[in-house]
Scaffold this motif. Structure first.
Motif, PDB file in Angstrom:
ATOM      1  N   THR A  24      29.720  -3.831  74.821  1.00 50.29           N
ATOM      2  CA  THR A  24      30.435  -4.076  73.588  1.00 50.29           C
ATOM      3  C   THR A  24      29.551  -3.751  72.394  1.00 50.29           C
ATOM      4  N   GLY A 101      40.452  -7.544  77.806  1.00 51.65           N
ATOM      5  CA  GLY A 101      39.324  -6.723  78.203  1.00 51.65           C
ATOM      6  C   GLY A 101      39.184  -6.567  79.695  1.00 51.65           C
ATOM      7  N   THR A 447      39.747  -1.535  77.225  1.00 50.77           N
ATOM      8  CA  THR A 447      39.081  -2.832  77.365  1.00 50.77           C
ATOM      9  C   THR A 447      38.027  -3.047  76.285  1.00 50.77           C
ATOM     10  N   ASP A 448      37.460  -1.946  75.754  1.00 48.00           N
ATOM     11  CA  ASP A 448      36.470  -2.068  74.683  1.00 48.00           C
ATOM     12  C   ASP A 448      37.080  -2.601  73.398  1.00 48.00           C
ATOM     13  N   ALA A 450      39.397  -4.973  73.202  1.00 51.39           N
ATOM     14  CA  ALA A 450      39.364  -6.434  73.356  1.00 51.39           C
ATOM     15  C   ALA A 450      37.945  -6.970  73.222  1.00 51.39           C
ATOM     16  N   LYS A 451      36.982  -6.284  73.824  1.00 50.79           N
ATOM     17  CA  LYS A 451      35.595  -6.741  73.744  1.00 50.79           C
ATOM     18  C   LYS A 451      35.111  -6.762  72.292  1.00 50.79           C
TER      19      LYS A 451
END
Length: 460
Positions: A24, A101, A447-448, A450-451
């Protein structure tokens, strides 16, 4: 020309960045962010903002003007789901990746591949004492909002998902969208339960500006999803967003999800007319949020799509042309035009009027009339079946047959192409407004996103 060169430079930077980040990214400035607004433009693949640029262009100027989207492009995102679902995601798995994520299987609502719940950014924000809100143009228990609010092994469990908004503990302060049929049922009235929990409730758009911003708010404005943007006066996403913000502002900050749900619905139907109207609704909302961030620099806005829908292409059949001019003149959705023609006699005048008074070819009129006649014939045959036989097939729809015929005419006139009525696996654009936009730059994975949001929420 400078704006055009800037857009090209951003695009070149984006395409030249490294592949999906493994960790992240951290905030790059000391500017604190206490508010995060996550926007999901459902189904908005890269062709949609390009199409909108041509659609919104001022025809009186020689250059193609930059749009609000072009100003804030920071990167691209991959969208593939967990391995068992292949490379093409559905909205549930896509939303779970953006909200939690975590890669998961198609149809999963914020559960992992083992069907275990995974924490979402909205849930984390609520646990940290922030206010939370959700604004969508679909039903509020549809895949994307559900993936931020709750957990379920299948997006199709609409009633159970709605029930969980109460049963699992209410974790939203504002919830706006459609969904009467899931919240006001014979077996349960969730609206009354929200009221008993201290929520104000409205079911009319005209009441949005009259709500008490100190109170929690539930607003449901349709049986399922909201009417298309062209049929509800436009700007409803913006109106709901403004109202939600007034209820969410507080010293501890907030997290808000905004979903332009019906870009996807239009694309599934290969309906470029409604797709551009939904993009315009989104553009107005993003422009307002741009000004909101300017006045509230502690706010970060992130916009991306969960996937691309329809395989939209701007030019078809080898012809070097895409002509959105007629779309700018459309006053109603193609779906509404189809319903009007289903309820009345089809003439050259009525058909032309339904399509922004374009000049029709003889085959256009013939094809639409034949589509209606065939649908009526199929419907009569269906009505002659026994109830048991009817259960085994879908009831023919005259409106739907006309809807497809009208979309075909619009596609021909604009030279719009589609490769599918489903989703595709292409990367989608990422936009950001705010001091921490660099977190979302380059080629990243869904997913990045969300991270990055988790990072902002936890550090502030």
């Amino acid at each position: 020309m400078k704006k055009l060169l800037l857009s090209l430079a951003v695009a070149s930077f984006t395409l030249g960045c490294n592949a999906t980040s493994e960790t992240t990214k951290q905030p790059v400035t000391k500017t604190p962010v206490t508010n995060v607004i996550m926007i999901v433009a459902d189904g908005m693949g890269p062709a949609f903002p390009t199409a909108y640029r041509y659609y919104a262009d001022n025809p009186l100027t020689p250059n193609i003007e930059q749009t609000i989207f072009d100003k804030h492009l920071v990167g691209m995102s991959s969208t593939y789901p967990a391995q068992e679902s292949g490379r093409v995601t559905d909205s549930a798995a896509g939303a779970t990746a953006l909200a939690a994520g975590v890669k998961t299987y198609n149809s999963a609502i914020s559960v992992d591949v083992n069907k275990q719940p995974v924490e979402t950014v909205l849930q984390r924000a609520k646990a940290l004492g922030k206010k939370t809100g959700v604004v969508v143009t679909s039903q509020v228990n549809h895949a994307t909002p559900a993936a931020y609010i709750t957990h379920n092994e299948s997006r199709k469990n609409y009633n159970a998902i709605a029930d969980s908004y109460i049963d699992n503990g209410i974790n939203v302060d504002v919830l706006l969208g459609g969904g009467w049929q899931y919240f006001i049922r014979e077996d349960r009235n969730l609206v009354n339960e929200f009221k008993q929990a201290g929520f104000d409730y409205i079911d009319n758009f005209e009441l949005l500006s009259q709500t008490n911003s100190h109170n929690k708010l539930l607003g449901l404005f349709a049986d399922v999803g909201l009417p298309p943007a062209l049929d509800n006066g436009g700007g409803k996403l913006l109106e709901m967003t403004k109202t939600a913000l007034s209820h969410l502002e507080n010293p501890n900050g907030f997290f808000m999800l905004v979903e332009a749900s019906q870009v996807d619905w239009a694309a599934h139907s290969n309906d470029i007319n409604s797709a551009m109207a939904e993009m315009h609704d989104l553009a107005q909302t993003l422009a307002y949020l741009e000004s909101y961030v300017a006045s509230n620099p502690n706010t970060q806005v992130v916009l991306t799509a969960d996937h691309s829908t329809g395989g939209l292409t701007l030019a078809a059949k080898g012809e070097y042309r895409w002509s959105p001019e007629m779309l700018r003149e459309m006053k109603t959705s193609t779906s509404a035009a189809a319903q009007a023609l289903a309820d009345s006699e089809i003439t050259e005048t009525s058909l032309s009027a339904a399509l922004a008074n374009i000049t029709l070819e003889n085959k256009d009129i013939t094809n639409v009339i034949e589509a209606k006649e065939k649908a009526l014939s199929k419907l009569q045959a269906y009505l002659q079946l026994t109830p048991e036989q009817q259960k085994k097939q879908r009831k023919p729809s005259v409106k739907y047959a006309l809807y497809r015929a009208l979309n075909s005419i619009i596609d021909h006139n604009t030279n719009t192409g589609w490769t599918t009525s489903g989703h595709t696996a292409v990367d989608v654009p990422v936009y950001a407004i705010g001091a921490q936009s660099a977190i979302f730059e380059g080629l990243i994975d869904n997913t990045d996103v969300a991270k990055g949001v988790f990072t902002l929420i936890e550090k502030n």
